[in-house]
Scaffold this motif. Structure first.
Motif, short mmCIF file in Angstrom:
data_model
loop_
_atom_site.label_atom_id
_atom_site.label_comp_id
_atom_site.label_asym_id
_atom_site.label_seq_id
_atom_site.Cartn_x
_atom_site.Cartn_y
_atom_site.Cartn_z
N UNK A 7 0.78 -1.23 0.00
CA UNK A 7 0.00 0.00 0.00
C UNK A 7 0.81 1.28 0.00
N UNK A 8 2.10 1.18 -0.25
CA UNK A 8 2.95 2.36 -0.28
C UNK A 8 3.67 2.46 -1.62
N UNK A 9 3.74 3.67 -2.16
CA UNK A 9 4.49 3.91 -3.38
C UNK A 9 5.97 4.01 -3.04
N UNK A 10 6.76 3.10 -3.56
CA UNK A 10 8.20 3.12 -3.27
C UNK A 10 9.03 3.31 -4.54
N UNK A 11 8.40 3.25 -5.69
CA UNK A 11 9.11 3.48 -6.94
C UNK A 11 9.25 4.96 -7.24
N UNK A 12 10.09 5.27 -8.19
CA UNK A 12 10.37 6.65 -8.54
C UNK A 12 9.64 7.06 -9.80
N UNK A 13 9.06 8.25 -9.78
CA UNK A 13 8.48 8.81 -11.00
C UNK A 13 9.57 8.91 -12.06
N UNK A 14 9.24 8.48 -13.26
CA UNK A 14 10.22 8.49 -14.34
C UNK A 14 10.85 7.14 -14.63
N UNK A 15 10.61 6.15 -13.73
CA UNK A 15 11.17 4.82 -13.99
C UNK A 15 10.49 4.15 -15.18
N UNK A 16 9.19 4.43 -15.37
CA UNK A 16 8.47 3.82 -16.48
C UNK A 16 9.03 4.23 -17.82
N UNK A 17 9.05 3.31 -18.76
CA UNK A 17 9.60 3.53 -20.09
C UNK A 17 8.50 3.43 -21.14
N UNK A 18 8.74 4.09 -22.27
CA UNK A 18 7.91 3.87 -23.45
C UNK A 18 8.40 2.61 -24.15
N UNK A 19 7.48 1.73 -24.56
CA UNK A 19 7.82 0.45 -25.17
C UNK A 19 7.37 0.43 -26.62
N UNK A 20 8.29 0.23 -27.52
CA UNK A 20 7.97 0.06 -28.94
C UNK A 20 7.37 -1.32 -29.14
N UNK A 21 6.35 -1.40 -30.01
CA UNK A 21 5.62 -2.65 -30.18
C UNK A 21 5.80 -3.24 -31.58
N UNK A 22 5.58 -4.54 -31.65
CA UNK A 22 5.52 -5.24 -32.92
C UNK A 22 4.08 -5.16 -33.45
N UNK A 23 3.84 -5.71 -34.64
CA UNK A 23 2.47 -5.72 -35.16
C UNK A 23 1.61 -6.68 -34.35
N UNK A 24 0.30 -6.48 -34.45
CA UNK A 24 -0.66 -7.15 -33.59
C UNK A 24 -0.85 -8.61 -33.98
N UNK A 25 -1.39 -9.38 -33.04
CA UNK A 25 -1.77 -10.76 -33.29
C UNK A 25 -3.25 -10.94 -32.98
N UNK A 26 -3.90 -11.84 -33.71
CA UNK A 26 -5.30 -12.14 -33.45
C UNK A 26 -5.38 -13.30 -32.48
N UNK A 27 -6.13 -13.12 -31.38
CA UNK A 27 -6.32 -14.19 -30.39
C UNK A 27 -7.56 -14.98 -30.78
N UNK A 28 -7.35 -16.21 -31.22
CA UNK A 28 -8.49 -17.04 -31.61
C UNK A 28 -9.25 -17.50 -30.38
N UNK A 29 -10.59 -17.45 -30.41
CA UNK A 29 -11.38 -17.96 -29.28
C UNK A 29 -11.10 -19.44 -29.07
N UNK A 30 -11.28 -19.95 -27.83
CA UNK A 30 -11.09 -21.37 -27.60
C UNK A 30 -11.99 -22.22 -28.49
N UNK A 31 -11.50 -23.38 -28.86
CA UNK A 31 -12.27 -24.28 -29.73
C UNK A 31 -13.61 -24.59 -29.07
N UNK A 32 -14.68 -24.45 -29.85
CA UNK A 32 -16.00 -24.77 -29.34
C UNK A 32 -16.67 -23.66 -28.55
N UNK A 33 -16.03 -22.49 -28.46
CA UNK A 33 -16.59 -21.43 -27.64
C UNK A 33 -17.56 -20.55 -28.40
N UNK A 34 -17.53 -20.61 -29.74
CA UNK A 34 -18.45 -19.77 -30.51
C UNK A 34 -19.38 -20.68 -31.32
N UNK A 35 -20.58 -20.18 -31.55
CA UNK A 35 -21.57 -20.94 -32.30
C UNK A 35 -22.02 -20.13 -33.50
N UNK A 36 -22.15 -20.77 -34.62
CA UNK A 36 -22.55 -20.05 -35.83
C UNK A 36 -23.96 -19.46 -35.70
#
Length: 478
Positions: free
Chosen positions: A447-476
């Motif tokens: 419950x206490x903030x012990x980190x320092x402001x400015x520690x967080x970084x900007x993260x460059x990303x790769x292109x996106x991926x599609x998350x397929x639903x679990x098998x059998x989870x969707x119905x036509x």
């Protein structure tokens, strides 16, 4: 044995696919070893009786976003990332809004300047496309995707943001060519304006009529239209903040057809209803967001979407405004009609505890699905995996240690954001993050903030991926 910076001992580790017990050795901000009797370290953390989970990733957050004349968003990067860390999050993905007449490059330059040196946890940015000019479509977007800005959002509603179908198709076409992901806010703008005008003429202007002006049908129609446009182009699309069964089933039907359509829902659609908008005086303004909270049947439908995999990510849509503030919910114009009340509610710190308590502890979902919905699938969908979103050798040491039995009554004072209220005040939850670690550094502990402001970084990303639903989870047949 090699020495580690930190060893986390004796915890129960959960990923999106496994649950196991071992120690975690951390070196230079990364997970360097998983096992037992790992040796020496500068620091040991005892996780006996605790869950050790990948840090939360919230991929739908609004911070320091221009919100119209005389309206100021409650959170800047310092307060938002601080609050996120208190809620067990280690990465957030806010939106960089292109204002009319502004280039995307300039919008990003300005947004990076707001974030630089102010973040407690890591960030990456989506782009909001408000003006898809030839330069934006032909030059800026392709270049920015190559630079790691691999997702953009389009709006089908809001003055100054709503794009015509042709413009949405143009943006989707660029996404298809570059491998980017298109996020869609799906509500029918013309229908909302029509209903709003009619309500105001009838003198129905209190916050409760915000929900009346945006009924399920306007979300369902826009969801169907967005999916149809994406099918035409053949692009991956994410329908964000889904609030009801009809829209959820549009997504489920698309997935059953084999289309790359993903869905997202949020805590407000599990915990709030339109009755919350019916508070005394202007209290209902605290709950004004879009789409609005619906009813208990819609809550059940959103849980079904979570349980069956129609929704692959669970985000906060943190969009904070102060309530008792002339630049927040109670602007001079906002007092005259729901039309002018700033849309959005705070929630970046409450997302994980609510889903853990209401989902895992009530038996609606298991722990692995909790991790997938709140961390791993966000990382995979938005090009951060496996650096983020899992506990594995080589991944960033982004970790949240949870007491699964701790009982907490939610109050705004716990959340450390820039707003002056939480829509979940007084809600009792079971399960709470005791420690939040970003790249091996403790940010919040007990419950206490012990980190320092400015520690967080900007993260460059790769292109996106599609998350397929679990098998059998969707119905036509939906």
């Amino acid at each position: 044995m090699a020495k580690f910076d930190t060893i986390i001992r004796a915890g129960t580790i959960a990923t999106a696919s496994d649950i196991f017990s071992c120690d975690i050795g951390i070196r230079d901000g990364r997970i360097a070893a998983l096992g037992h009797d790992l040796g020496t370290a500068d620091e040991f953390i005892d996780a006996t009786g605790r869950l050790v989970l990948p840090g939360g990733i919230d991929s739908h957050v609004h911070i320091s976003q221009p919100s119209g004349p005389d309206v100021v968003m409650a959170d800047d990067f310092e307060s938002a990332t601080r609050s996120a860390a208190f809620g067990g999050n280690t990465t957030i993905l806010p939106f960089c809004l292109q204002e009319k007449g502004q280039s995307l490059r300039q919008a990003l330059k300005d947004y990076h300047a707001l974030a630089e040196g102010n973040c407690h946890i890591d960030t990456s940015f989506h782009l909001i496309i408000s003006e898809p000019t030839e330069q934006v479509l032909g030059q800026e977007l392709p270049g920015l995707v190559a630079d790691g800005y691999t997702s953009f959002k389009v709006f089908m509603t809001y003055e100054g943001l709503a794009l015509a179908d042709r413009e949405i198709l143009e943006v989707m076409s660029v996404a298809r060519e570059t491998g980017a992901l298109v996020m869609v806010h799906a509500e029918n703008y013309d229908a909302i304006r029509f209903l709003t005008d009619r309500l105001e003429l009838a003198g129905k202007t209190s916050p409760r009529y915000h929900a009346t002006s945006r009924p399920i049908v306007v979300e369902r129609e826009a969801t169907h239209r967005a999916i149809s446009l994406a099918e035409l182009i053949g692009v991956n699309v994410m329908i964000v903040h889904v609030s009801n069964r009809e829209s959820m089933e549009e997504i489920r039907r698309a997935q059953a057809k084999g289309l790359n359509v993903s869905g997202e829902t949020c805590p407000q659609y599990l915990m709030l209803t339109e009755k919350d908008l019916d508070g005394l005086n202007m209290e209902g303004a605290k709950y004004v967001c879009s789409p609005p909270p619906r009813d208990e049947a819609s809550q059940a439908a959103c849980w079904e979407g979570i349980q069956t995999g129609v929704f692959s990510v669970f985000s906060s849509d943190h969009c904070p405004f102060r309530y008792n503030d002339s630049q927040g919910k109670l602007t001079a114009k906002g007092r005259t009609s729901f039309r002018w009340v700033p849309n959005g509610i705070p929630g970046v710190a409450t997302r994980l505890p609510i889903l853990f308590s209401e989902g895992v502890n009530r038996g609606r979902i298991d722990l692995n699905r909790f991790v997938a919905l709140t961390s791993t699938n966000h990382a995979k969908t938005y090009g951060l995996y496996p650096r983020k979103g899992t506990i594995a050798v080589g991944s960033d040491a982004d970790i949240a240690i949870w007491d699964p039995k701790k009982k907490v009554t939610l109050t705004h004072a716990l959340l450390k954001d820039g707003s002056d209220y939480t829509p979940y005040e007084g809600l009792n939850v079971t399960g709470w993050p005791e420690l939040t670690m970003v790249r091996g550094q403790c940010i919040v502990k007990d419950g206490e903030l012990i980190g320092s402001k400015g520690f967080g970084q900007y993260i460059k990303r790769e292109t996106a991926s599609f998350i397929k639903p679990p098998v059998g989870s969707v119905r036509a047949d939906g």
